[in-house]
Design an enzyme around this catalytic site. Structure first.
Site, mmCIF file in Angstrom:
data_model
loop_
_atom_site.group_PDB
_atom_site.id
_atom_site.type_symbol
_atom_site.label_atom_id
_atom_site.label_comp_id
_atom_site.label_asym_id
_atom_site.label_seq_id
_atom_site.Cartn_x
_atom_site.Cartn_y
_atom_site.Cartn_z
ATOM 1 N N THR A 31 0.673 -1.230 0.070
ATOM 2 C CA THR A 31 0.069 -0.082 -0.113
ATOM 3 C C THR A 31 0.936 1.352 -0.046
ATOM 4 O OG1 THR A 31 -1.451 -1.210 1.532
ATOM 5 C CG2 THR A 31 -2.002 0.953 0.883
ATOM 6 N N GLY A 82 0.876 1.699 5.856
ATOM 7 C CA GLY A 82 -0.226 0.871 5.622
ATOM 8 C C GLY A 82 -0.266 0.188 7.107
ATOM 9 N N ALA A 83 -1.061 -1.009 7.168
ATOM 10 C CA ALA A 83 -1.085 -1.814 8.484
ATOM 11 C C ALA A 83 -1.588 -3.326 8.064
ATOM 12 C CB ALA A 83 -2.260 -0.959 9.210
ATOM 13 N N ASP A 84 -1.142 -4.133 8.893
ATOM 14 C CA ASP A 84 -1.855 -5.548 8.833
ATOM 15 C C ASP A 84 -3.027 -5.712 9.457
ATOM 16 O OD1 ASP A 84 0.470 -6.629 7.560
ATOM 17 O OD2 ASP A 84 1.462 -6.127 9.261
ATOM 18 N N GLY A 95 4.171 -4.461 10.643
ATOM 19 C CA GLY A 95 5.399 -5.446 10.685
ATOM 20 C C GLY A 95 5.447 -6.529 9.754
ATOM 21 N N GLU A 103 9.591 1.867 11.064
ATOM 22 C CA GLU A 103 8.011 2.427 10.764
ATOM 23 C C GLU A 103 7.674 3.038 12.290
ATOM 24 O OE1 GLU A 103 6.127 -0.657 7.663
ATOM 25 O OE2 GLU A 103 5.973 -0.971 9.798
ATOM 26 N N LYS A 121 -8.454 -4.772 6.531
ATOM 27 C CA LYS A 121 -7.581 -4.701 7.611
ATOM 28 C C LYS A 121 -8.200 -4.222 8.937
ATOM 29 C CE LYS A 121 -4.064 -5.645 4.845
ATOM 30 N NZ LYS A 121 -2.973 -4.534 4.588
HETATM 31 C C1 5RP Z 1 5.483 -3.598 7.018
HETATM 32 C C2 5RP Z 1 4.191 -3.031 7.517
HETATM 33 C C3 5RP Z 1 2.837 -2.956 6.099
HETATM 34 O O1 5RP Z 1 2.244 -1.590 6.328
HETATM 35 C C4 5RP Z 1 2.166 -3.945 6.723
HETATM 36 O O2 5RP Z 1 2.736 -5.160 6.365
HETATM 37 C C5 5RP Z 1 1.024 -3.718 5.540
HETATM 38 O O3 5RP Z 1 1.605 -4.204 4.135
HETATM 39 P P1 5RP Z 1 0.594 -4.020 2.876
HETATM 40 O O4 5RP Z 1 0.357 -2.594 2.434
HETATM 41 O O5 5RP Z 1 1.394 -4.575 1.930
HETATM 42 O O6 5RP Z 1 -0.728 -4.772 3.126
HETATM 43 O O7 5RP Z 1 3.900 -2.893 8.546
HETATM 44 O O8 5RP Z 1 6.275 -3.572 7.731
#
Ligand code: 5RP
Length: 224
Positions: A31, A82-84, A95, A103, A121
């Site tokens: 993202t 972004g975030a998981d 992460g 971050e 998410k």
């Molecule tokens: C990386 C992160 C990312 O923000 C998280 O993994 C989301 O990734 P993506 O945008 O690919 O879904 O924390 O360390």
């Protein structure tokens, strides 16, 4: 809409939060990569960026966007990442891309944190996504025992397709903790931060997101 289209939509929407003439903190992941591509279109209107990983720094530089060392920067107007997983109140697990420590550092010196994510998410309770914890390699086993005592199942992250530990930009290793139901993210973040050998935990709750832009099929939803 595909997940990538939802990510692209929030990346475009995040451009409204970019402060002209200022330094922008830039996150890591797919993202954030879409955001970098959008930022490239207005690169002449910002002073530059601070990157949260080597991968992000390389992508920014590839677009000709200036990347500053955080030690040479006094303040960052906004951090976009972004975030998981994210809750409606802005607590996050991050992460998945292994960049959690940088971050967290960049976020900590930014005036505002804007989280950009596709709608999948958003969760009520954090923890279905394994919680990443970056550790000093020699403390891997000791920290894992303490994480297991908290009720989780620690699993060392491996380099894809190998049996070797994945190594972060900081020379750390990542323990992903499965099976935690995180009822109090602030308390758990503080508790894990106290474990000797932990570099950073991927819970962003003490300092969560100020704004979250969520990509939904019907459009971008803003949580603030
Ligand atoms: C990386 C992160 C990312 O923000 C998280 O993994 C989301 O990734 P993506 O945008 O690919 O879904 O924390 O360390």
């Amino acid at each position: 809409m595909t997940q990538d289209e939802l990510k692209q939509a929030v990346a475009r929407a995040a451009i409204d939060y970019v402060v002209k003439g200022e330094i922008i903190g830039v996150g890591t992941g797919s993202t954030a990569n879409f955001f970098i591509d959008e930022l490239a279109k207005i690169k002449d209107s910002i002073k530059g960026t601070v990157a949260s990983s080597e991968a992000t720094a390389a992508r920014l530089a590839g677009h000709g966007i200036p990347v500053f060392d955080l030690n040479d920067v006094e303040s960052i107007a906004v951090y976009i990442d972004g975030a998981d997983e994210i809750t409606a109140s802005g607590a996050m697990i991050k992460g998945g891309g292994a960049a959690l420590t940088r971050e967290k550092i960049v976020a900590s010196v930014s005036k505002q944190f804007v989280c950009i994510a596709d709608g999948s998410k958003l969760v009520e309770t954090l923890g279905a996504f394994p919680l990443p914890v970056e550790v000093v390699p020699m403390a891997r086993a000791a920290v894992s025992r303490q994480l297991a005592a908290l009720g989780g199942t620690p699993r060392l992250r491996l380099k894809a397709g190998t049996t070797e530990a994945f190594i972060t930009d900081n020379g750390g290793e990542i323990i992903d903790v499965l099976g935690l139901k995180i009822a109090d993210p602030v308390a758990l973040e503080q508790q894990i931060n106290q474990i000797v050998g932990v570099i950073a935990v991927g819970l962003f709750a003490v300092r969560g997101a100020n704004v979250c832009l969520l990509g939904m099929p019907e459009g971008v939803r803003t949580l603030a």
